[in-house]
Design a protein around this motif. Sequence first.
Motif, PDB file in Angstrom:
ATOM      1  N   ARG A  73       0.829  -1.213   0.000  1.00  0.00           N
ATOM      2  CA  ARG A  73       0.000   0.000   0.000  1.00  0.00           C
ATOM      3  C   ARG A  73       0.854   1.250   0.000  1.00  0.00           C
ATOM      4  N   TRP A  74       1.818   1.321   0.905  1.00  0.00           N
ATOM      5  CA  TRP A  74       2.530   2.573   1.122  1.00  0.00           C
ATOM      6  C   TRP A  74       3.712   2.803   0.182  1.00  0.00           C
ATOM      7  N   PHE A  75       4.397   1.753  -0.256  1.00  0.00           N
ATOM      8  CA  PHE A  75       5.546   1.977  -1.137  1.00  0.00           C
ATOM      9  C   PHE A  75       5.119   2.632  -2.454  1.00  0.00           C
ATOM     10  N   PRO A  76       4.110   2.093  -3.162  1.00  0.00           N
ATOM     11  CA  PRO A  76       3.669   2.777  -4.388  1.00  0.00           C
ATOM     12  C   PRO A  76       3.080   4.159  -4.110  1.00  0.00           C
ATOM     13  N   TYR A  77       2.368   4.284  -3.008  1.00  0.00           N
ATOM     14  CA  TYR A  77       1.769   5.582  -2.643  1.00  0.00           C
ATOM     15  C   TYR A  77       2.846   6.649  -2.506  1.00  0.00           C
ATOM     16  N   VAL A  78       3.900   6.350  -1.769  1.00  0.00           N
ATOM     17  CA  VAL A  78       4.986   7.310  -1.570  1.00  0.00           C
ATOM     18  C   VAL A  78       5.755   7.527  -2.872  1.00  0.00           C
ATOM     19  N   ALA A  79       6.028   6.448  -3.607  1.00  0.00           N
ATOM     20  CA  ALA A  79       6.773   6.556  -4.863  1.00  0.00           C
ATOM     21  C   ALA A  79       6.047   7.424  -5.883  1.00  0.00           C
ATOM     22  N   ASN A  80       4.723   7.409  -5.827  1.00  0.00           N
ATOM     23  CA  ASN A  80       3.929   8.206  -6.764  1.00  0.00           C
ATOM     24  C   ASN A  80       3.616   9.603  -6.251  1.00  0.00           C
ATOM     25  N   GLY A  81       4.261  10.005  -5.160  1.00  0.00           N
ATOM     26  CA  GLY A  81       4.110  11.371  -4.657  1.00  0.00           C
ATOM     27  C   GLY A  81       2.888  11.618  -3.817  1.00  0.00           C
ATOM     28  N   GLY A  82       2.344  10.590  -3.173  1.00  0.00           N
ATOM     29  CA  GLY A  82       1.177  10.775  -2.318  1.00  0.00           C
ATOM     30  C   GLY A  82       1.463  11.738  -1.185  1.00  0.00           C
ATOM     31  N   PRO A  83       0.477  12.541  -0.788  1.00  0.00           N
ATOM     32  CA  PRO A  83       0.694  13.539   0.270  1.00  0.00           C
ATOM     33  C   PRO A  83       0.988  12.900   1.618  1.00  0.00           C
ATOM     34  N   VAL A  84       1.843  13.559   2.388  1.00  0.00           N
ATOM     35  CA  VAL A  84       2.230  13.120   3.725  1.00  0.00           C
ATOM     36  C   VAL A  84       1.828  14.188   4.726  1.00  0.00           C
TER      37      VAL A  84
END
Length: 356
Positions: free
Chosen positions: A327-338
Amino acid sequence: MWFNHELCGSIKVWCLSFWELMSIEKKLRLLHTEEHVKESTNWSVSIASEPANLPSERTTASLLVTSKDENLVFQAVKDIRQWAGLQQFVAVWHPSASENAYLRQECFAQGANMVTHSVEALQTVLHTLSCVSTGTLTCPYCDMPGLSEDSLWSHCPLFHISAYNVNGKCCPVCDKTVPGPLQVHIRNRHGPCARGEVPTEHSTGVFAIVICRRRDGRFLMVQEFASSGFWVPGGQVDPGESLCAAVMRETVEEAGVEVRLTGILEVESHDGGRWRRITFMGEPADEQQQPKSVPDYESMGAVWVTVDELTRKDRALRLRNRQEPCRWFPYVANGGPVSPMAIPDHMAVHYHDIKL
């Protein structure tokens, strides 16, 4: 016993006696520098290149110095394990040890006890192996005799870190049947823990994990204890510990990497607040720091992985739980907001008793 064997010109194997281990740290200084090793595809080291007059004692450890040919490595580990049995420590030295999760997984599956590319880590383990105190205990996994309580305490994760958890085994120290996993019992009830030198694990129901990403896009994953697969760093928050302190401690213990926390991805509370977890976003404090490769009760080691490695069918990785990394690796790799470093207002009531 002395054995020096070369496989296909690219793998060298040394099987070392106990007495040879006593002086191995000095010989490790003759290793090529890590920078030189990375540039070489076919190399060896000058460890114990000439057999010494060793006493006739059981072989204690094997060191595989390998090239980048993975299939040769896997076969060599398998052959040595079958030849030597479970009482020998098998270490694999490979230039991709910290960035090839599949290599680590398969080496352990074939019987390796350690996969590393760190001289310091290898020195640490060899020093431990050469300083075994004697006693009357026998290892319940490999039947190695003559161990003291402290020796058994350190022997179990070093030699049997990948052994699956089995309930109902008898503890050789207290001679009692253990309802849960035996190694967890030995860790918490005997040796340094029993003397208060190492903290005993306590259940709090509060957890903190971190998605740690390097600038090159790789994510930090822990190779979990008992061959349970790879997962993200983190764990249970100790009593009185803050969430940030807990996840930073756990990341060092499990992965050997100091992490800098940069934000929050998720804050959870379930079952009336009896189970709570926070997921941090982070980055390594030092991009050059090598992940942990010395097996202990915390983990088998750690590795940097790409997002693609999680989904490859031809080199499938065993994951402890797919939900968090997938869930989180692709989310972060694609620039998901933090989110910023603060507990959201709607969750504050569930975390009123814990410091961030």
